[in-house]
Scaffold this active site. Structure first.
Site: not given
Ligand SMILES: NC(=O)C1=CN([C@@H]2O[C@H](COP(=O)(O)OP(=O)(O)OC[C@H]3O[C@@H](n4cnc5c(N)ncnc54)[C@H](OP(=O)(O)O)[C@@H]3O)[C@@H](O)[C@H]2O)C=CC1
Ligand SMILES: O=C(O)CCC(=O)C(=O)O
Length: 488
Positions: A179, A236-237, A254, A288, A335, A389
């Protein structure tokens, strides 16, 4: 700039068929550069999800029995097909989430390399022989797959992250229900098309788009799911962890970071400036592992700040498909709103904006989500902009009296993903390695930048403690059987 781009509707892929959702509804993915549609994906229902998980469940025995070497051959094929489609996928990524085209090409190439790395796992050992206390017995471990793995991925690395989760899941014999993030779902669908062409058996890889709260949550709660791997927000995590542990399934998270860079008085200042610019502002700070707090020893603070601002002034912000543009827009309106909100919070809590943080307007900027990279100073460690963050191009400069105070400040956060130090002093390096509370320790290198063959993950609130990538992935995606054999 590319001139032709087909905007089409992508379907779910379930049990080796491209299918429309039972909802009959689609979601439009728009470009953050100009709000133009990039494509349409299915707004899936619980029935679609159930079909996907059932397909993966029904496929798991045969896929396990196919054997690791044969599974590897399919992954090699997938890598080649992705390579053939690199330009299209990279362009789609740039349009859909706004990272520049060279970065998107780099990420797609990384996805190909990850597929090849795990394809080669097909020919590597899947257990160890261990001496038994009984000299007539043979004792060994054998890795076995977990079964059906749910893969929930974010939009910021729409190619690399799904592949670094799915490739190890698949090579070790699991089946997958993926997903992707809605904001990266068109790019994800194109990656899925490559996997499909590689010829996985029926039901082995399934792809379903739709809302996180319905499809994501429904996936974790599905009774036929055996494990879940997630990258995204901390909020969400935490929910993923609660639901998975309530069901007793294995999970891997993560999440975020508030990654510090320490610049000591023995630093090569030019090297540190270059790394902070790249680590803080590449991909508009949406990693991240991005650098967000820069803790500088007071004796070199003024020199560092001046050079950093001079370097930031050279950053060109604009359409990420255009040659010469260094930084694209924020990935979405949400964002953009978060970034501009934190810039205001920073000002209100007494930090001084020494560069950028402006919303760009006029011409093509009016239809996208553009903001210039922001550098704050006079930041104290308890301010929100030093704790939360932001996931955007915002850097907080913090002054420290010495290394000890710098490390204390660096550790003063709930997160623990990545941290850098710039210094030529070996004692400072050794102290930093020992004292810093993060999973990725970087010396004279930017905080972002992950190597596919090395373990990746954080400490504290950044991760669930498990590691992704490299050999470490095996620990999550397999269970160990200890076998003891004796003749009759
Ligand atoms: N790598 C990282 O560390 C990341 C961190 N973030 C952080 O999260 C913030 C918000 O970004 P956002 O895209 O909203 O991140 P989310 O945590 O909402 O989304 C990540 C994934 O989880 C899915 N998701 C959302 N809600 C649920 C739920 N209740 N149960 C299971 N899965 C779910 C999302 O689907 P859908 O897109 O359909 O909502 C997407 O596939 C950013 O500003 C940043 O701070 C975001 C992305 C990556
Ligand atoms: O720094 C990278 O290359 C990976 C970063 C990453 O995993 C993320 O932003 O979710």
């Amino acid at each position: 700039m590319a001139t032709t781009f087909a905007t089409k509707t992508f379907k779910n892929f379930i049990n080796n068929e491209w299918l429309e959702s039972a909802s009959d509804k689609t979601i439009t993915s728009i470009s953050p550069a100009d709000r133009e549609p990039v494509g349409y994906v299915q707004s899936s229902t619980e029935k679609d999800l159930n079909d996907a998980v059932e397909a993966a469940h029904n496929a798991k025995k045969e896929w396990r029995k196919l054997g690791q070497a044969a599974r590897g051959q399919i992954l090699f094929k997938a890598a080649n097909i992705l390579e053939e489609n690199l330009d299209d996928i990279a362009e789609t990524m740039t349009r859909e989430m706004g990272k520049t085209l060279p970065e998107a090409k780099g990420e797609t190439a990384r996805g190909i390399a990850i597929l090849r790395y795990y394809a080669a796992e097909g020919m590597r050992k899947d257990g160890d022989v261990i001496p038994s206390s009984d000299k007539d017995a043979l004792m060994f471990t054998k890795r076995t797959p977990l079964g059906v793995v749910g893969v929930i991925t974010p939009w910021n690395f729409p190619v690399a992250i799904p592949i670094w989760k799915m490739a190890p899941a698949l090579i070790y014999g699991n089946t997958v229900v993926w997903k992707p993030a809605t904001e990266g779902a068109v790019t994800a669908a194109k990656v899925m098309e490559c996997l499909v062409k590689a010829g996985f058996p029926k039901g082995v890889v399934n792809f379903i788009t739709g809302s996180g709260s319905v499809i994501g949550q429904g996936l974790i709660d599905h009774p036929l799911l055996n494990a879940i791997t997630f990258t995204g927000s901390e909020n969400v995590g935490k929910g993923v962890a609660r639901s998975a542990s309530a069901r007793g399934i294995k999970y891997q998270l993560e999440m975020g970071g508030k990654n510090p860079v320490i610049v000591t008085k023995e630093a090569n200042i030019n090297q540190a400036v270059e790394a902070v610019i790249s680590g803080g502002f590449r991909s508009s700070g949406q990693k991240c592992t991005a650098s967000s707090r820069v803790i500088v020893e007071s004796t070199v603070y003024d020199e560092f700040k001046q050079k950093l601002v001079e370097a930031a002034e050279k950053i060109t912000v604009g359409n990420p498909l255009t040659d010469g543009i260094w930084m694209g827009p924020c990935a979405s309106e949400s964002q953009f709103n978060t970034v501009t909100k934190y810039i205001e919070i920073g000002k209100q809590e007494g930090a001084k904006l020494v560069y950028g943080g402006e919303v760009l307007t006029g011409g093509e900027y009016d239809s996208g989500f553009y903001v210039t990279p922001a550098i704050f100073e006079a930041v104290t460690t308890d301010m929100e902009i030093a704790q939360e963050e932001i996931f955007g191009p915002v850097i907080a400069l913090i002054k420290a009296a010495d290394l000890e105070e710098a490390i204390e400040m660096a550790n003063h956060t709930k997160y623990g993903l990545s941290a850098s130090i710039f210094t030529s002093n070996i004692n400072s390096i050794l102290e930093f390695i020992d004292e810093i509370e993060v999973g990725l320790v970087r010396i004279n290198a930017e905080s972002a930048g992950v190597e596919l063959q090395a373990p990746f993950g954080g400490m504290k609130a950044s991760s669930s403690g498990s590691r992704e990538q490299g050999e470490a992935a095996k620990e999550f995606f397999t269970a160990i059987k200890t076998v003891f054999i004796k003749g009759s």
